[in-house]
Write a protein that holds these residues in place. Structure first.
Motif, mmCIF file in Angstrom:
data_model
loop_
_atom_site.group_PDB
_atom_site.id
_atom_site.type_symbol
_atom_site.label_atom_id
_atom_site.label_comp_id
_atom_site.label_asym_id
_atom_site.label_seq_id
_atom_site.Cartn_x
_atom_site.Cartn_y
_atom_site.Cartn_z
ATOM 1 N N PHE A 21 37.784 -12.391 -20.814
ATOM 2 C CA PHE A 21 37.717 -13.887 -20.869
ATOM 3 C C PHE A 21 39.050 -14.804 -20.512
ATOM 4 O O PHE A 21 40.113 -14.247 -20.971
ATOM 5 N N PRO A 22 39.206 -15.585 -19.800
ATOM 6 C CA PRO A 22 37.918 -16.003 -18.500
ATOM 7 C C PRO A 22 37.545 -15.197 -17.642
ATOM 8 O O PRO A 22 38.195 -13.774 -17.574
ATOM 9 N N ILE A 26 36.394 -15.363 -10.158
ATOM 10 C CA ILE A 26 35.506 -16.443 -10.455
ATOM 11 C C ILE A 26 34.847 -17.145 -9.347
ATOM 12 O O ILE A 26 34.363 -18.233 -9.043
ATOM 13 N N HIS A 80 33.855 -22.441 -25.229
ATOM 14 C CA HIS A 80 34.638 -22.478 -23.922
ATOM 15 C C HIS A 80 34.841 -21.060 -22.923
ATOM 16 O O HIS A 80 34.237 -21.356 -21.880
ATOM 17 N N GLU A 81 34.811 -20.155 -23.810
ATOM 18 C CA GLU A 81 34.439 -18.800 -23.170
ATOM 19 C C GLU A 81 33.143 -18.553 -22.287
ATOM 20 O O GLU A 81 32.971 -18.395 -21.238
ATOM 21 N N ASN A 84 32.451 -20.992 -19.373
ATOM 22 C CA ASN A 84 32.815 -20.437 -18.080
ATOM 23 C C ASN A 84 31.999 -19.391 -17.529
ATOM 24 O O ASN A 84 31.563 -19.471 -16.390
ATOM 25 N N TYR A 85 31.355 -18.547 -18.430
ATOM 26 C CA TYR A 85 30.363 -17.611 -17.930
ATOM 27 C C TYR A 85 28.960 -18.359 -17.396
ATOM 28 O O TYR A 85 28.475 -18.182 -16.757
#
Length: 103
Positions: A21-22, A26, A80-81, A84-85
């Motif tokens: 996490f994150p 990306i 929030h984590e 992101n995914y």
């Protein structure tokens, strides 16, 4: 399922949550090329992929152990984590729709 392996892998992520996490990668095209998905990619599938990469570093290969730790991490993750995914999986799925599934 070996509970010692679950504990050991969970400890890795407890000591360094930034491993998952994150998301460590990306750039959706890189993940698309690594995974070569045949169908759509989910948030859980991405987390499981990154957990399995770390598990291989400590010689844990059991799919049951990796899935269990993935579920624990997702249960503990904040919104929030997870977002992101979700965003990353949406971007990868857009690539899949554009290019078509791998065969």
């Amino acid at each position: 399922m070996n509970l010692d392996e679950v504990s050991a892998l969970k400890l890795v992520f407890d000591l360094n949550r930034n491993l998952v996490f994150p998301p460590p990668v990306i750039i959706p095209i890189h993940i698309y090329e690594e995974l070569r998905p045949k169908t759509k990619v989910t948030m859980r599938g991405l987390v499981r992929y990154f957990v399995s990469r770390e598990a291989n570093q400590i010689q844990i290969t059991s799919g049951l152990v990796i899935s269990r730790v993935t579920d624990i991490l997702l249960t503990d993750a904040n919104i929030h984590e997870k977002l992101n995914y979700c965003n990353l999986s949406s971007r990868i799925n857009a690539i899949i729709r554009r290019r078509g599934p791998r065969r």
